[in-house]
Scaffold this active site. Structure first.
Site, PDB file in Angstrom:
ATOM      1  N   GLY A 254      -6.704  -4.951  -3.805  1.00  0.00           N
ATOM      2  CA  GLY A 254      -6.234  -4.079  -2.916  1.00  0.00           C
ATOM      3  C   GLY A 254      -6.542  -4.325  -1.687  1.00  0.00           C
TER       4      GLY A 254
ATOM      5  N   ASN B  48      -3.399  -8.313  -3.539  1.00  0.00           N
ATOM      6  CA  ASN B  48      -2.606  -7.286  -3.114  1.00  0.00           C
ATOM      7  C   ASN B  48      -1.312  -7.049  -3.631  1.00  0.00           C
ATOM      8  OD1 ASN B  48      -2.664  -4.676  -1.810  1.00  0.00           O
ATOM      9  ND2 ASN B  48      -1.334  -5.535  -0.358  1.00  0.00           N
TER      10      ASN B  48
ATOM     11  N   VAL C  48      -1.620  -6.543  -9.974  1.00  0.00           N
ATOM     12  CA  VAL C  48      -2.910  -6.336 -11.042  1.00  0.00           C
ATOM     13  C   VAL C  48      -2.226  -5.369 -12.099  1.00  0.00           C
ATOM     14  CG1 VAL C  48      -5.225  -5.665 -11.518  1.00  0.00           C
ATOM     15  CG2 VAL C  48      -4.547  -6.416  -8.963  1.00  0.00           C
TER      16      VAL C  48
ATOM     17  N   GLU D  92       1.761  17.424   6.615  1.00  0.00           N
ATOM     18  CA  GLU D  92       1.967  16.288   7.661  1.00  0.00           C
ATOM     19  C   GLU D  92       3.520  16.065   7.547  1.00  0.00           C
ATOM     20  OE1 GLU D  92      -0.944  13.230   7.305  1.00  0.00           O
ATOM     21  OE2 GLU D  92      -1.914  14.275   8.881  1.00  0.00           O
TER      22      GLU D  92
END
Ligand SMILES: Cc1cc2nc3c(=O)[nH]c(=O)nc-3n(C[C@H](O)[C@H](O)[C@H](O)COP(=O)(O)OP(=O)(O)OC[C@H]3O[C@@H](n4cnc5c(N)ncnc54)[C@H](O)[C@@H]3O)c2cc1C
Length: 405
Positions: free
Chosen positions: A10, A37, A81, A169
């Protein structure tokens, strides 16, 4: 230990920071570092709601990993992954397998829909750059489509947002975008409904009530409707059903945005580590319980506040703090030291943005901030992160300097 093979899964806040710091703190002859990633870029998750509303171009939130790490020091693999096999010390990737001596898991979270029918199939989430872009395009499509149906379908102009801080948000950004969308698509502003369905009696229930009240009145003044004390019961392609005070109500909508919950990445959860309600159990030194060579960061972990016995809120700031401890302890492990540093979360405050011009939050010592001061602080936090991650170069390329709006 000889020259160990460190694998970081990650390249989010926690994983990428770990890679950057290891490059600085660990001489190349001491270990091989591999970062894996899904994408060839890091994305600023904390800006995704802006992409989803269409107030920020997606490239602003993407940082190519090669611009931040030294590819000669760190091997970077772009792959998905699939599984972690701690007993064999291997990682299953979509295109092969990888072995490790020391593992750092920093795979983040995935949306949790708590079995609410239809959410997995029909609701939008704000979780990656690509699904934020999808939501933006979908919104524009529905505004455009409105004029092209014989029977006008007002549901196309209703946007339902379900819960959470990132939902608040997103509502803030939406209120900034809607006037422009209305101009672009010849729709009168009064036709638009932006509705927040919140289970608690207020938005931001884990924040100081004064902050929550401020956020609600700021958003209400810009047209957001709040339905509090209500539970989303079902999502369909053209409507949602919610329950309030025992009654079921329906809202016609083609845009339901689910921001009401996340859970630890299922790859990490299904790897045989012990976990509590989905969060992997970790020790004070950030190692996964029972595994001396596996570390886990932020959203893969469950770090509990000792005084309240509550889980710490999972934030980018926490992930960055934890990467410091992980790097320190990885180094200690390689050097055969017996003392490891314990992670002690530092609460440095939180700011919730409410669009370009408003925000609220707390800073050190729980001092409350509202309005432009909170907006400035949020931008300072964002810019400081870029500076730490990629130096002056990244700050100048991606920083937020539009301080007056
Ligand atoms: C809209 C929104 C707004 C937010 N606002 C704030 C805020 O203002 N302040 C704040 O502190 N926090 C905020 N957060 C929370 C914050 O983004 C997270 O706490 C933070 O991203 C956690 O960092 P992480 O490194 O654990 O995971 P992430 O940053 O999510 O990184 C995970 C990485 O793993 C990669 N990955 C995942 N699965 C795989 C796989 N199978 N194979 C390969 N790679 C994989 C992903 O591509 C990603 O790069 C917000 C979150 C959202 C969604």
């Amino acid at each position: 230990m000889g020259k160990p093979n460190i694998v970081i899964l990650g390249a989010g806040y926690g994983g990428l920071m770990t890679a950057v710091k290891l490059e600085k703190m660990l001489p190349a002859h001491k270990a091989t570092v591999t970062l894996v990633n899904k994408y060839d870029y890091h994305y600023q998750t904390t800006w995704l709601h802006e992409i989803a509303a269409g107030t920020l171009h997606h490239d602003r939130a993407r940082i190519p990993v090669k611009d931040v790490i030294n590819m000669e020091k760190t091997r970077f693999i772009v792959d998905n992954v699939i599984a972690i096999k701690p007993d064999e010390k291997t990682i299953k990737l979509e295109s092969g397998e990888l072995s490790y001596d020391i593992l750092v898991i920093a795979l983040g979270v995935e949306p949790a829909t708590y079995g609410i029918p239809g959410l997995d199939d029909y609701a939008f989430t704000i979780e990656t750059v690509n699904n934020a872009r999808l939501l933006k395009e979908h919104l524009e499509y529905n505004f455009a489509k409105y004029h092209h149906e014989d029977e006008k379908n007002k549901g196309r102009l209703n946007i339902v947002v379900g819960g959470g801080v990132s939902g608040v948000e997103y509502l803030g950004e939406l209120t900034n975008r809607i006037p422009d969308l209305c101009d672009e698509y010849d729709i009168h502003k009064t036709m638009i409904r932006v509705i927040n369905i919140e289970q608690s009696s207020t938005v931001l229930p884990d924040f100081d009530p004064q902050l929550a009240k401020y956020a609600m009145s700021s958003l209400e003044s810009r047209g957001v409707e709040f339905i509090t004390g209500a539970r989303l019961k079902e999502c369909k392609p053209d409507h949602v059903i919610y329950e309030k005070a025992g009654k079921h109500e329906t809202i016609p909508t083609y845009t339901t945005v689910w921001t009401g919950g996340v859970r630890t990445n299922s790859i990490a959860v299904n790897s045989g580590f012990t976990h509590n309600q989905g969060e992997i159990d970790i020790c004070d030194d950030m190692r996964v319980s029972g595994f001396e060579d596996v570390f886990a960061i932020d959203e893969c972990t469950g770090v509990t506040e000792k005084e309240s016995d509550k889980l710490y809120p999972l934030t980018a700031n926490m992930a960055i703090q934890q990467s410091d401890i992980v790097v320190h302890n990885v180094k200690a492990l390689i050097q055969g030291e017996e003392e490891f540093t314990a992670y002690k979360p530092k609460r440095s405050g939180t700011v919730v943005s409410l669009g370009h011009t408003d925000a609220t939050g707390t800073i050190l010592n729980n001092r409350k901030l509202f309005g432009w001061k909170a907006v400035m602080l949020k931008k300072l936090i964002d810019n400081y992160y870029l500076l730490r991650l990629g130096g002056f170069n990244q700050l100048m390329r991606k920083g937020k300097f539009n301080i007056f709006y």
